[in-house]
Motif scaffolding. Sequence first.
Motif, mmCIF file in Angstrom:
data_model
loop_
_atom_site.group_PDB
_atom_site.id
_atom_site.type_symbol
_atom_site.label_atom_id
_atom_site.label_comp_id
_atom_site.label_asym_id
_atom_site.label_seq_id
_atom_site.Cartn_x
_atom_site.Cartn_y
_atom_site.Cartn_z
ATOM 1 N N UNK A 189 56.884 81.947 63.218
ATOM 2 C CA UNK A 189 56.097 81.008 64.019
ATOM 3 C C UNK A 189 56.981 79.902 64.598
ATOM 4 N N UNK A 190 57.885 79.392 63.787
ATOM 5 C CA UNK A 190 58.773 78.326 64.260
ATOM 6 C C UNK A 190 59.759 78.853 65.300
ATOM 7 N N UNK A 191 60.204 80.102 65.102
ATOM 8 C CA UNK A 191 61.117 80.704 66.079
ATOM 9 C C UNK A 191 60.422 80.920 67.416
ATOM 10 N N UNK A 192 59.168 81.369 67.359
ATOM 11 C CA UNK A 192 58.400 81.553 68.593
ATOM 12 C C UNK A 192 58.185 80.219 69.300
ATOM 13 N N UNK A 193 57.907 79.188 68.513
ATOM 14 C CA UNK A 193 57.738 77.864 69.125
ATOM 15 C C UNK A 193 59.007 77.437 69.848
ATOM 16 N N UNK A 194 60.158 77.649 69.227
ATOM 17 C CA UNK A 194 61.425 77.259 69.851
ATOM 18 C C UNK A 194 61.661 78.034 71.149
ATOM 19 N N UNK A 195 61.375 79.347 71.109
ATOM 20 C CA UNK A 195 61.588 80.183 72.299
ATOM 21 C C UNK A 195 60.673 79.740 73.432
ATOM 22 N N UNK A 196 59.405 79.511 73.118
ATOM 23 C CA UNK A 196 58.439 79.153 74.152
ATOM 24 C C UNK A 196 58.661 77.730 74.670
ATOM 25 N N UNK A 197 59.108 76.851 73.802
ATOM 26 C CA UNK A 197 59.402 75.499 74.272
ATOM 27 C C UNK A 197 60.621 75.488 75.186
ATOM 28 N N UNK A 198 61.545 76.422 74.970
ATOM 29 C CA UNK A 198 62.677 76.574 75.900
ATOM 30 C C UNK A 198 62.185 77.014 77.283
ATOM 31 N N UNK A 199 61.022 77.672 77.316
ATOM 32 C CA UNK A 199 60.433 78.104 78.584
ATOM 33 C C UNK A 199 59.567 77.027 79.222
ATOM 34 N N UNK A 200 59.469 75.882 78.542
ATOM 35 C CA UNK A 200 58.731 74.764 79.118
ATOM 36 C C UNK A 200 57.331 74.560 78.580
ATOM 37 N N UNK A 201 56.924 75.360 77.578
ATOM 38 C CA UNK A 201 55.602 75.200 76.997
ATOM 39 C C UNK A 201 55.630 74.172 75.871
ATOM 40 N N UNK A 210 40.069 89.680 73.024
ATOM 41 C CA UNK A 210 41.493 89.378 73.219
ATOM 42 C C UNK A 210 41.899 89.690 74.655
ATOM 43 N N UNK A 211 42.829 88.906 75.177
ATOM 44 C CA UNK A 211 43.351 89.145 76.528
ATOM 45 C C UNK A 211 44.514 90.130 76.528
ATOM 46 N N UNK A 212 45.261 90.160 75.425
ATOM 47 C CA UNK A 212 46.399 91.066 75.332
ATOM 48 C C UNK A 212 46.719 91.292 73.867
ATOM 49 N N UNK A 213 47.534 92.307 73.598
ATOM 50 C CA UNK A 213 47.864 92.722 72.228
ATOM 51 C C UNK A 213 49.328 93.123 72.202
ATOM 52 N N UNK A 214 50.076 92.582 71.253
ATOM 53 C CA UNK A 214 51.504 92.873 71.146
ATOM 54 C C UNK A 214 51.823 93.267 69.718
ATOM 55 N N UNK A 215 52.401 94.459 69.546
ATOM 56 C CA UNK A 215 52.726 94.968 68.213
ATOM 57 C C UNK A 215 54.071 94.430 67.736
ATOM 58 N N UNK A 216 54.135 94.097 66.460
ATOM 59 C CA UNK A 216 55.390 93.706 65.823
ATOM 60 C C UNK A 216 56.137 94.965 65.397
ATOM 61 N N UNK A 274 61.679 88.509 75.002
ATOM 62 C CA UNK A 274 61.488 88.675 76.449
ATOM 63 C C UNK A 274 60.107 89.254 76.741
ATOM 64 N N UNK A 275 59.706 90.222 75.926
ATOM 65 C CA UNK A 275 58.392 90.825 76.129
ATOM 66 C C UNK A 275 57.292 89.815 75.842
ATOM 67 N N UNK A 276 57.460 89.030 74.782
ATOM 68 C CA UNK A 276 56.471 88.002 74.456
ATOM 69 C C UNK A 276 56.315 87.022 75.604
ATOM 70 N N UNK A 277 57.433 86.529 76.117
ATOM 71 C CA UNK A 277 57.390 85.550 77.206
ATOM 72 C C UNK A 277 56.707 86.146 78.437
ATOM 73 N N UNK A 278 57.038 87.402 78.762
ATOM 74 C CA UNK A 278 56.432 88.056 79.927
ATOM 75 C C UNK A 278 54.918 88.157 79.766
ATOM 76 N N UNK A 279 54.486 88.518 78.567
ATOM 77 C CA UNK A 279 53.052 88.684 78.335
ATOM 78 C C UNK A 279 52.329 87.335 78.359
ATOM 79 N N UNK A 280 52.947 86.307 77.782
ATOM 80 C CA UNK A 280 52.334 84.975 77.796
ATOM 81 C C UNK A 280 52.177 84.480 79.230
ATOM 82 N N UNK A 281 53.222 84.627 80.033
ATOM 83 C CA UNK A 281 53.159 84.169 81.423
ATOM 84 C C UNK A 281 52.076 84.908 82.192
ATOM 85 N N UNK A 282 52.013 86.224 82.005
ATOM 86 C CA UNK A 282 51.000 87.009 82.701
ATOM 87 C C UNK A 282 49.604 86.617 82.247
ATOM 88 N N UNK A 283 49.405 86.443 80.945
ATOM 89 C CA UNK A 283 48.097 86.088 80.413
ATOM 90 C C UNK A 283 47.619 84.753 80.965
#
Length: 222
Positions: A13-25, A95-101, A106-115
């Motif tokens: 969760x913390x890693x995802x936050x860091x990645x997404x905050x780098x994208x401006x979220x 749900x708007x989208x579903x992503x398997x672990x 890169x895939x997460x960011x693409x899906x978040x932006x599209x959603x």
Amino acid sequence: MRLLIADDEMNLAKALRAVLEDEGYNCGVCFDGNSAIRLISQEIYDGLILDIMIPEKNGYEVLNQIRKQKDDIPVLLLSALNEVDDQVTGFDLGANDYLSKPFSTKELIARVKMMLKENTIDESYLQYQDILLDKKEVILAHKNTKYQLTKLECSILSLLVRSESNRVPIWLVIEKVWNNRVDVNQNTVSLYVSYLNRKLSALQSCVSIKMSKENIELCVNI
């Protein structure tokens, strides 16, 4: 935009936050279902990234309660459960989208932006350069000339126009347009890109679609 990440794997969760905050979220984090419901009800978020296997209330229960409260926040489900039935359950609950672990960032960011983009635009008409896509009537227009599209052509062009970069990975096209049908591959996408390019050319639009090994993208011909 502000996102909430709900996942009991704290390091992830913390890693995802860091990645997404780098994208401006701007991201908040919680680690259980009750906290996710409380935060969604108390604060304003533009999107929710929700793991299914979280404690107290699982992701399905969280999503069900959010939708019962008429909250239309876009939700991306994350899960190690990758059976079709699990995905169908998530979509049936809203749900708007579903992503398997596991997944790539890169895939997460693409899906978040599209959603998020899908949630903020008028889905009936999409404008790009000198073309107008009427999704309701499935028509592509340029000035006073119109062409009837197939639903598949319309879906592909819609994905491209909605994409922030006007570029979409081929794997995402196959997933979104054909629902990952096993008989669909890169050659199928290439065929439909050629159909669209013929219609764009016939309309004398400045827009065309370029395809590489990994992506398709909108181009402007000057």
